[in-house]
Design a protein around this motif. Structure first.
Motif, PDB file in Angstrom:
ATOM      1  N   ILE A  82       0.840  -1.204   0.000  1.00  0.00           N
ATOM      2  CA  ILE A  82       0.000   0.000   0.000  1.00  0.00           C
ATOM      3  C   ILE A  82       0.872   1.250   0.000  1.00  0.00           C
ATOM      4  O   ILE A  82       0.607   2.212  -0.734  1.00  0.00           O
ATOM      5  CB  ILE A  82      -0.953  -0.010   1.205  1.00  0.00           C
ATOM      6  N   LEU A  83       1.927   1.222   0.772  1.00  0.00           N
ATOM      7  CA  LEU A  83       2.853   2.352   0.815  1.00  0.00           C
ATOM      8  C   LEU A  83       3.499   2.583  -0.546  1.00  0.00           C
ATOM      9  O   LEU A  83       3.589   3.721  -1.028  1.00  0.00           O
ATOM     10  CB  LEU A  83       3.923   2.120   1.879  1.00  0.00           C
ATOM     11  N   ILE A  84       3.936   1.519  -1.192  1.00  0.00           N
ATOM     12  CA  ILE A  84       4.536   1.635  -2.527  1.00  0.00           C
ATOM     13  C   ILE A  84       3.515   2.185  -3.513  1.00  0.00           C
ATOM     14  O   ILE A  84       3.836   3.052  -4.340  1.00  0.00           O
ATOM     15  CB  ILE A  84       5.077   0.257  -2.997  1.00  0.00           C
ATOM     16  N   ALA A  85       2.265   1.714  -3.429  1.00  0.00           N
ATOM     17  CA  ALA A  85       1.223   2.192  -4.338  1.00  0.00           C
ATOM     18  C   ALA A  85       0.954   3.685  -4.128  1.00  0.00           C
ATOM     19  O   ALA A  85       0.816   4.446  -5.095  1.00  0.00           O
ATOM     20  CB  ALA A  85      -0.055   1.382  -4.140  1.00  0.00           C
ATOM     21  N   VAL A  86       0.890   4.105  -2.879  1.00  0.00           N
ATOM     22  CA  VAL A  86       0.636   5.523  -2.592  1.00  0.00           C
ATOM     23  C   VAL A  86       1.791   6.382  -3.106  1.00  0.00           C
ATOM     24  O   VAL A  86       1.571   7.437  -3.711  1.00  0.00           O
ATOM     25  CB  VAL A  86       0.417   5.730  -1.075  1.00  0.00           C
ATOM     26  N   LEU A  87       3.022   5.954  -2.866  1.00  0.00           N
ATOM     27  CA  LEU A  87       4.172   6.704  -3.370  1.00  0.00           C
ATOM     28  C   LEU A  87       4.187   6.740  -4.899  1.00  0.00           C
ATOM     29  O   LEU A  87       4.499   7.776  -5.493  1.00  0.00           O
ATOM     30  CB  LEU A  87       5.474   6.098  -2.841  1.00  0.00           C
ATOM     31  N   PHE A  88       3.846   5.633  -5.543  1.00  0.00           N
ATOM     32  CA  PHE A  88       3.791   5.592  -7.000  1.00  0.00           C
ATOM     33  C   PHE A  88       2.743   6.570  -7.529  1.00  0.00           C
ATOM     34  O   PHE A  88       3.021   7.348  -8.455  1.00  0.00           O
ATOM     35  CB  PHE A  88       3.483   4.152  -7.467  1.00  0.00           C
ATOM     36  N   ILE A  89       1.564   6.559  -6.916  1.00  0.00           N
ATOM     37  CA  ILE A  89       0.506   7.473  -7.355  1.00  0.00           C
ATOM     38  C   ILE A  89       0.932   8.923  -7.120  1.00  0.00           C
ATOM     39  O   ILE A  89       0.690   9.799  -7.956  1.00  0.00           O
ATOM     40  CB  ILE A  89      -0.817   7.148  -6.621  1.00  0.00           C
ATOM     41  N   TYR A  90       1.600   9.172  -6.002  1.00  0.00           N
ATOM     42  CA  TYR A  90       2.053  10.529  -5.701  1.00  0.00           C
ATOM     43  C   TYR A  90       3.052  11.014  -6.751  1.00  0.00           C
ATOM     44  O   TYR A  90       2.946  12.137  -7.251  1.00  0.00           O
ATOM     45  CB  TYR A  90       2.692  10.556  -4.310  1.00  0.00           C
ATOM     46  N   PHE A  91       4.040  10.173  -7.087  1.00  0.00           N
ATOM     47  CA  PHE A  91       5.041  10.588  -8.066  1.00  0.00           C
ATOM     48  C   PHE A  91       4.436  10.730  -9.477  1.00  0.00           C
ATOM     49  O   PHE A  91       4.810  11.639 -10.219  1.00  0.00           O
ATOM     50  CB  PHE A  91       6.221   9.614  -8.079  1.00  0.00           C
ATOM     51  N   VAL A  92       3.510   9.853  -9.830  1.00  0.00           N
ATOM     52  CA  VAL A  92       2.853   9.974 -11.144  1.00  0.00           C
ATOM     53  C   VAL A  92       2.041  11.267 -11.184  1.00  0.00           C
ATOM     54  O   VAL A  92       2.066  11.994 -12.181  1.00  0.00           O
ATOM     55  CB  VAL A  92       1.961   8.735 -11.409  1.00  0.00           C
ATOM     56  N   TYR A  93       1.326  11.558 -10.107  1.00  0.00           N
ATOM     57  CA  TYR A  93       0.531  12.776 -10.061  1.00  0.00           C
ATOM     58  C   TYR A  93       1.440  14.017 -10.089  1.00  0.00           C
ATOM     59  O   TYR A  93       1.107  15.010 -10.730  1.00  0.00           O
ATOM     60  CB  TYR A  93      -0.323  12.771  -8.794  1.00  0.00           C
ATOM     61  N   LYS A  94       2.571  13.947  -9.422  1.00  0.00           N
ATOM     62  CA  LYS A  94       3.475  15.086  -9.372  1.00  0.00           C
ATOM     63  C   LYS A  94       4.118  15.338 -10.745  1.00  0.00           C
ATOM     64  O   LYS A  94       4.391  16.482 -11.103  1.00  0.00           O
ATOM     65  CB  LYS A  94       4.559  14.839  -8.329  1.00  0.00           C
ATOM     66  N   LEU A  95       4.375  14.300 -11.528  1.00  0.00           N
ATOM     67  CA  LEU A  95       5.000  14.454 -12.841  1.00  0.00           C
ATOM     68  C   LEU A  95       4.026  15.024 -13.862  1.00  0.00           C
ATOM     69  O   LEU A  95       4.453  15.668 -14.822  1.00  0.00           O
ATOM     70  CB  LEU A  95       5.532  13.113 -13.336  1.00  0.00           C
ATOM     71  N   THR A  96       2.742  14.809 -13.661  1.00  0.00           N
ATOM     72  CA  THR A  96       1.775  15.311 -14.651  1.00  0.00           C
ATOM     73  C   THR A  96       1.301  16.682 -14.338  1.00  0.00           C
ATOM     74  O   THR A  96       1.566  17.348 -13.472  1.00  0.00           O
ATOM     75  CB  THR A  96       0.536  14.378 -14.721  1.00  0.00           C
TER      76      THR A  96
END
Length: 96
Positions: A82-96
């Protein structure tokens, strides 16, 4: 020096002497209070008992945590994913 100047200085000296006497009295009272509190061991004993109780509570909580960690190993995996998923979503959202 006139008599009135001498009298004024004498009054100033008397006033300062009274102020010093009051300060000395306050200092003696504070020293006496500190001595009374230092000789009163009930505060130290109650603090020792409180720390002992806290230590016991922490030890008990630590044992319960060890037991729950040993039984529920898959929970750590789930939390990690869950932590990895949240960090992944955060970085994807930050890049867009």
């Amino acid at each position: 020096m006139s008599t009135s100047e001498g009298y004024d200085r004498e009054m100033q000296n008397e006033s300062r002497l009274n102020e010093l006497a009051l300060k000395l009295s306050s200092l003696r009272q504070v020293t006496s209070d500190i001595n009374n509190q230092a000789s009163d061991s009930s505060f130290i004993q109650s603090s020792t008992e409180a720390f002992s109780a806290l230590s016991g509570t922490i030890r008990h909580s630590q044992q319960r945590l060890k037991r729950s960690a040993g039984v529920s190993y898959p929970i750590y995996k789930t939390v990690f994913f869950i932590l990895i998923a949240v960090l992944f979503i955060y970085f994807v959202y930050k890049l867009t």
